[in-house]
Design a protein around this motif. Structure first.
Motif, short mmCIF file in Angstrom:
data_model
loop_
_atom_site.label_atom_id
_atom_site.label_comp_id
_atom_site.label_asym_id
_atom_site.label_seq_id
_atom_site.Cartn_x
_atom_site.Cartn_y
_atom_site.Cartn_z
N MET A 116 -34.61 35.15 40.51
CA MET A 116 -34.22 35.36 39.10
C MET A 116 -33.56 34.08 38.58
O MET A 116 -32.70 33.50 39.25
N SER A 117 -33.98 33.65 37.43
CA SER A 117 -33.40 32.42 36.89
C SER A 117 -31.97 32.70 36.41
O SER A 117 -31.62 33.86 36.14
N PRO A 118 -31.13 31.67 36.34
CA PRO A 118 -29.75 31.88 35.89
C PRO A 118 -29.70 32.52 34.50
O PRO A 118 -28.88 33.39 34.23
N PHE A 119 -30.65 32.09 33.65
CA PHE A 119 -30.68 32.63 32.29
C PHE A 119 -30.86 34.14 32.31
O PHE A 119 -30.08 34.89 31.73
N SER A 120 -31.89 34.60 33.05
CA SER A 120 -32.16 36.03 33.03
C SER A 120 -31.08 36.80 33.79
O SER A 120 -30.81 37.96 33.47
N ALA A 121 -30.42 36.15 34.75
CA ALA A 121 -29.35 36.84 35.47
C ALA A 121 -28.18 37.15 34.53
O ALA A 121 -27.67 38.27 34.50
N VAL A 122 -27.78 36.15 33.73
CA VAL A 122 -26.66 36.37 32.82
C VAL A 122 -27.04 37.35 31.72
O VAL A 122 -26.28 38.26 31.37
N LEU A 123 -28.26 37.19 31.20
CA LEU A 123 -28.71 38.09 30.14
C LEU A 123 -28.80 39.52 30.66
O LEU A 123 -28.37 40.47 29.99
N ARG A 124 -29.32 39.67 31.89
CA ARG A 124 -29.47 41.00 32.47
C ARG A 124 -28.09 41.65 32.63
O ARG A 124 -27.91 42.83 32.32
N LYS A 125 -27.13 40.85 33.08
CA LYS A 125 -25.76 41.36 33.23
C LYS A 125 -25.21 41.87 31.89
O LYS A 125 -24.65 42.96 31.80
N ASP A 126 -25.42 41.08 30.84
CA ASP A 126 -24.90 41.48 29.53
C ASP A 126 -25.58 42.74 29.02
O ASP A 126 -24.93 43.63 28.46
N LEU A 127 -26.90 42.81 29.21
CA LEU A 127 -27.63 43.97 28.72
C LEU A 127 -27.25 45.21 29.53
O LEU A 127 -27.09 46.30 28.98
N LEU A 128 -27.06 45.01 30.84
CA LEU A 128 -26.67 46.14 31.69
C LEU A 128 -25.31 46.68 31.27
O LEU A 128 -25.11 47.89 31.14
N LEU A 129 -24.38 45.76 31.03
CA LEU A 129 -23.04 46.15 30.56
C LEU A 129 -23.16 46.96 29.28
O LEU A 129 -22.47 47.96 29.09
N GLU A 130 -24.08 46.54 28.42
CA GLU A 130 -24.23 47.19 27.13
C GLU A 130 -24.86 48.58 27.30
O GLU A 130 -24.44 49.56 26.66
N VAL A 131 -25.86 48.67 28.20
CA VAL A 131 -26.51 49.96 28.43
C VAL A 131 -25.50 50.94 29.04
O VAL A 131 -25.43 52.11 28.66
N ARG A 132 -24.66 50.45 29.95
CA ARG A 132 -23.69 51.34 30.60
C ARG A 132 -22.56 51.70 29.64
O ARG A 132 -22.11 52.83 29.59
N GLY A 133 -22.07 50.69 28.89
CA GLY A 133 -20.91 50.94 28.04
C GLY A 133 -21.29 51.17 26.59
O GLY A 133 -20.73 52.03 25.92
N GLY A 134 -22.26 50.43 26.14
CA GLY A 134 -22.78 50.60 24.79
C GLY A 134 -21.80 50.32 23.66
O GLY A 134 -21.93 50.85 22.57
N GLN A 135 -20.79 49.48 23.95
CA GLN A 135 -19.77 49.29 22.91
C GLN A 135 -20.21 48.36 21.79
O GLN A 135 -19.98 48.65 20.63
N SER A 136 -20.86 47.26 22.16
CA SER A 136 -21.16 46.26 21.14
C SER A 136 -22.08 46.79 20.07
O SER A 136 -21.79 46.70 18.88
N THR A 137 -23.21 47.37 20.49
CA THR A 137 -24.18 47.80 19.49
C THR A 137 -23.60 48.90 18.60
O THR A 137 -23.85 48.92 17.40
N VAL A 138 -22.83 49.81 19.21
CA VAL A 138 -22.23 50.87 18.41
C VAL A 138 -21.26 50.28 17.39
O VAL A 138 -21.28 50.62 16.21
N ALA A 139 -20.42 49.34 17.87
CA ALA A 139 -19.44 48.73 16.97
C ALA A 139 -20.16 47.95 15.87
O ALA A 139 -19.77 48.01 14.70
N LEU A 140 -21.19 47.21 16.25
CA LEU A 140 -21.93 46.43 15.26
C LEU A 140 -22.61 47.34 14.23
O LEU A 140 -22.56 47.08 13.03
N GLY A 141 -23.22 48.42 14.73
CA GLY A 141 -23.88 49.35 13.82
C GLY A 141 -22.88 50.00 12.88
O GLY A 141 -23.13 50.12 11.67
#
Lengths: 236, 224
Positions: free
Chosen positions: B1-26
């Motif tokens: 896994m490239s470093p780029f996709s590793a960091v992005l995957r971590k951020d997306l996973l955090l979002e899927v589990r917690g879902g705070q950013s998208t809810v707050a943004l919406g």
């Protein structure tokens, strides 16, 4: 000649040129036929704009050199240019408004040049806020350099977009092109002398501010080394 | 896994589990639209379309600021940024990953705002709404590129939350002008070709700011 002598000389040159410019603006140059006496502010307005643009270009150039070479002197130059440029950019907006009220009948219009200057003013206001908050640290210098470069990248596209925005929409008032024919050679001469006077004034102010920042940097370095020496003395 | 996709995957996973950013943004986008409806009380027709386009872009700016701040400042908690910087990760790849995360969150918030805008401003769900997509996506990318770079600065300053809008909003002006114009034309039913000049401005803005962020991020990334 010492640095002090150079600064004194610059100040004297700027002062003398400014006196000549004042004489030319208020006595020598003929009054413009259409706009009357108000047009004379043009001889202050344009040099201020020129100086403001030069200083903001300096901020970006100094930022590039700071990130490249890492020497504090570049940051001091950039910071000094931003502060000085902000003064002249404010003067551009103020003199422009004073001129616009009698000529256009409004203090402000969203003409492309006015809008661009306002955005420029806001950009460098943001830069100065950032510098004030970051304090005098190496970090603040790096942030300032990055923001100075990004702001300079932004300026061309601001100019293009604002021009498109205003030309696609019909302008409420005619553009100023008609007003400033500068038919009389005395008008050209006055403008040139004014430009020289404001450039000299700018260089002088920039030098003063730059020297102050240099001293500030040196003072910080001395304070640090003094603190280190004291700590070392306590240890032994 | 490239470093780029590793960091992005971590951020997306955090979002899927917690879902705070998208809810707050919406939620923020929803509030901005509601406030603007109160403020301008838009009628239908052409004027309504223009107001709707403006409101959409105000929502984009606000949600973008929040999105970029969250993508960057989440790393400042618990010293995550230190761990990222100590890892053999290229700073530019870190920027690209943070930009991609901010862009995805903004894209979701924008999709929600477009739907809400149609409802609040009494528009129709038809081809005109689809014609908004290119301008809005380009605008979101440009703002994410700009705000990710600036959020790396502002998140490390005391009182930095103030600095982000002060710097990001004036810098975003070209894209804002182009985006509002292109969106208003789209909502008024004009063909996409008519807004080509505005889309070009948006593309130029995106190219410049993605490149600037990519090159300059290493000078601003660091610990709090």
């Amino acid at each position: 000649m010492s640095g002090r002598g150079v600064r004194l000389g610059l100040g004297l040159v700027a002062g003398a040129l400014m006196l000549v410019a004042l004489y030319m603006v208020f006595v020598y140059v003929p009054t413009e036929a259409d706009q009357g006496i108000v047009q004379r502010i043009f001889y202050f307005h344009v040099p201020c704009a020129w100086v403001a643009f030069v200083s903001f270009a300096l901020v970006a150039i100094a930022g590039i050199f700071y990130l490249w070479l890492g020497q504090q002197v570049w940051d001091d130059l950039g910071y000094a240019a931003a502060e000085t440029g902000m003064v002249f950019c404010t003067l551009v907006l103020v003199t422009g408004s004073i001129w616009a009220k009698p000529i256009w009948g409004a203090w402000w219009t969203w003409d492309s040049r006015l809008t661009t200057t306002l955005i420029l003013w806001l950009l460098y206001g943001g830069y100065l806020m950032l510098r004030a908050m970051a304090g005098d640290s190496e970090q603040g210098a790096r942030f300032g350099a990055v923001v100075g470069i990004v702001a300079a990248i932004d300026v061309p596209i601001v100019i293009v977009s604002v021009r498109l925005w205003r030309t696609i929409h019909p302008a409420v008032l005619v553009t100023r092109q008609g007003g400033h024919g500068l038919e009389d050679p005395r008008m050209v001469a006055t403008l040139l002398v004014s430009l020289a006077a404001f450039t000299a004034l700018f260089i002088w102010l920039l030098c003063l501010r730059f020297v102050t920042l240099r001293m500030h940097t040196r003072l910080n370095a001395l304070t640090r080394s003094l603190a280190l020496a004291e700590a070392a003395a306590q240890d032994t | 896994m490239s470093p780029f996709s590793a960091v992005l995957r971590k951020d997306l996973l955090l979002e899927v589990r917690g879902g705070q950013s998208t809810v707050a943004l919406g939620a923020l986008s929803l509030l901005v639209l509601v406030v603007l409806v109160f403020a301008f009380n838009p009628g239908g027709g052409e004027q309504g379309a223009e107001a709707a386009a403006g409101a959409l872009w105000v929502a984009l700016v606000f949600s973008g600021m929040l999105g970029a701040t969250r993508a960057v400042s989440a790393e400042n908690e618990n010293g995550c940024m230190r761990a990222l910087l100590m890892s053999p990760l290229d700073r530019a790849a870190l920027y690209a990953a943070k930009l991609a995360a901010a862009f995805i969150f903004m894209g979701i918030a924008e999709a929600a705002s477009i739907i809400l805008m149609v409802l609040f401003f009494n528009l129709e769900f038809d081809a005109r709404v689809m014609r908004l997509v290119p301008a809005v996506l380009l605008g979101a990318l440009g703002f994410a590129a700009l705000a990710t770079l600036l959020a790396a600065i502002s998140s490390r300053l005391r009182g930095g939350d103030l600095v982000l809008p002060l710097l990001a909003v004036p810098m975003f002006v070209p894209a804002l002008i182009a985006g509002v114009k292109a969106s208003a034309a789209a909502l008024a039913g004009a063909p996409l070709a008519g807004s080509a000049v505005w889309l070009k401005v948006l593309v130029a803005f995106d190219v410049m700011f993605v490149a600037a962020g990519y090159l300059l991020f290493e000078y601003v990334a660091g610990e709090e």
